[in-house]
Design a protein around this motif. Structure first.
Motif, PDB file in Angstrom:
ATOM      1  N   PHE A 177      34.962  21.794  37.443  1.00  0.00           N
ATOM      2  CA  PHE A 177      35.698  20.681  36.831  1.00  0.00           C
ATOM      3  C   PHE A 177      35.541  20.747  35.316  1.00  0.00           C
ATOM      4  CE2 PHE A 177      34.531  19.365  41.076  1.00  0.00           C
ATOM      5  CZ  PHE A 177      35.686  18.777  41.559  1.00  0.00           C
ATOM      6  N   HIS A 178      36.654  20.590  34.617  1.00  0.00           N
ATOM      7  CA  HIS A 178      36.630  20.625  33.152  1.00  0.00           C
ATOM      8  C   HIS A 178      36.773  19.211  32.607  1.00  0.00           C
ATOM      9  CE1 HIS A 178      37.195  25.026  33.167  1.00  0.00           C
ATOM     10  NE2 HIS A 178      37.896  24.764  34.269  1.00  0.00           N
ATOM     11  N   ALA A 179      36.038  18.912  31.542  1.00  0.00           N
ATOM     12  CA  ALA A 179      36.105  17.554  30.983  1.00  0.00           C
ATOM     13  C   ALA A 179      35.835  17.570  29.484  1.00  0.00           C
ATOM     14  CB  ALA A 179      35.112  16.655  31.694  1.00  0.00           C
ATOM     15  N   HIS A 180      35.994  16.383  28.872  1.00  0.00           N
ATOM     16  CA  HIS A 180      35.737  16.199  27.443  1.00  0.00           C
ATOM     17  C   HIS A 180      34.439  15.408  27.305  1.00  0.00           C
ATOM     18  CE1 HIS A 180      40.117  16.500  28.117  1.00  0.00           C
ATOM     19  NE2 HIS A 180      40.119  17.217  26.999  1.00  0.00           N
ATOM     20  N   LYS A 181      33.431  16.009  26.706  1.00  0.00           N
ATOM     21  CA  LYS A 181      32.107  15.394  26.611  1.00  0.00           C
ATOM     22  C   LYS A 181      32.135  13.982  26.054  1.00  0.00           C
ATOM     23  CE  LYS A 181      28.813  18.081  24.902  1.00  0.00           C
ATOM     24  NZ  LYS A 181      28.138  19.158  24.105  1.00  0.00           N
ATOM     25  N   ILE A 182      32.864  13.803  24.960  1.00  0.00           N
ATOM     26  CA  ILE A 182      32.821  12.498  24.283  1.00  0.00           C
ATOM     27  C   ILE A 182      33.345  11.384  25.196  1.00  0.00           C
ATOM     28  CG2 ILE A 182      35.093  12.654  23.124  1.00  0.00           C
ATOM     29  CD1 ILE A 182      31.895  11.350  21.483  1.00  0.00           C
TER      30      ILE A 182
END
Lengths: 212, 212
Positions: free
Chosen positions: B52-57
């Motif tokens: 799964f890919h995501a945006h840390k912030i």
């Protein structure tokens, strides 16, 4: 005659005694808190001497213009300090609030004479392609039309391609024998000079309508 | 006797003819689109072989646990690949959907027997301190209580400190002569073994209530 249809729905027993109340969405609040605290911000905007901190990815998620500027092939991925020209700091502040929280704090004060601020917000929304923010501004302006202001609002609507607001302005102007007052208003001079084609739109509508 | 109070509000004329409809908030949609397209993601999670890919912030904005893990003094700021243990991929997928869009797709299928999934989602919400997601799961479980399931749901509520769901379970169990069935259920054995203190809570409530 007024008819009231009432539907009584029986809930299971446990619902009557213990109910778990789910609070409303806190997505906007969660995001807004990070705008407020400036935690982990990675870009700074200078707007007429005032500094605003933000998170690049969030700006890009909300505005196609910020996306192009910050991540696009023509943009500058390494940009950390950006100067914003031709915008007031309080307008940019509301733009950021809308990006993070879907709110326009300047519109929360209905007593204040804020038509000018709403127009600035509409221009900012148009500049950053924030369609919903633009429509909120259009809706607010639509509700505050007067004989004195309708011509200048119409000029703005035409310039920024706000078809809904433009229709509302024309409809307002030609209704209730208002055209005389509109033509005498200061805004009309500006409208005639900057958007002469709109006068044709009004004329065409007048000929279709028996209201003038 | 039913009393209906009707208030007729006169709108300005222009409202009757041209109205600008502002669409509902698109904040969640804007964010969700970036989860879907994986654009500019900066962290990858491996959950039992699924990626799964995501945006840390965004994870940090929504979950205090992700905040500590990704930006905290005890966390790893440089982490790009994170392995998530003890969670099913479809549960992690719903967690991400909730973080970005405030939605739990698994709950959209009411026909499906999904109590087990809801319990997994509650555990995930507790693990990442997503309080509202946890309450949504509590509310769903609260509505689907049966004599057979209430004991195991009560054990879960006790283990994950869901006071509202715990109250609802106890109230459900002691109402309408259900206690016999509850004690005979499979979940009761588990409840008795794992959370014996809860049996005391039930007993105390029973002595206060004339319903059993």
């Amino acid at each position: 005659m007024i008819e009231c249809a009432l539907t009584v729905i029986k809930e299971p027993l446990v619902e009557e005694t213990v109910k778990i109340r789910v609070p409303p969405s806190d997505l906007a609040d969660n995001l807004g808190k990070w705008l407020e605290t400036k935690e982990e911000t990675d870009v700074t905007f200078n707007v007429r001497g005032e500094t605003f901190h933000a998170h690049k990815i969030l700006l890009a998620m909300r505005s196609p213009v910020f996306k192009a500027q910050l991540y696009g092939p023509m943009g500058d991925r390494t940009a950390r300090n950006i100067t914003v020209e031709d915008m007031q700091p309080d307008v940019f502040k509301d733009l950021l609030d809308f990006i993070y929280c879907d709110k326009l704090p300047s519109l929360d004060n209905p007593d204040k004479e804020n038509d000018e601020m709403v127009k600035h917000l509409l221009v900012a929304a148009d500049r950053y392609a924030m369609e919903r923010m633009k429509m909120i501004c259009e809706a607010v302006l639509c509700k505050s039309l007067t004989v004195e202001t309708v011509a200048s609002t119409l000029a703005l609507a035409d310039q920024y391609h706000c078809s809904g607001l433009k229709d509302a302005c024309i409809e307002f102007a030609i209704s209730c024998n208002r055209m005389g007052g509109v033509v005498a208003s200061q805004g009309y001079v500006h409208l005639k000079r900057s958007c002469p084609a709109v006068l044709g739109d009004i004329l065409e509508r007048v000929t279709k309508s028996p209201k003038v």
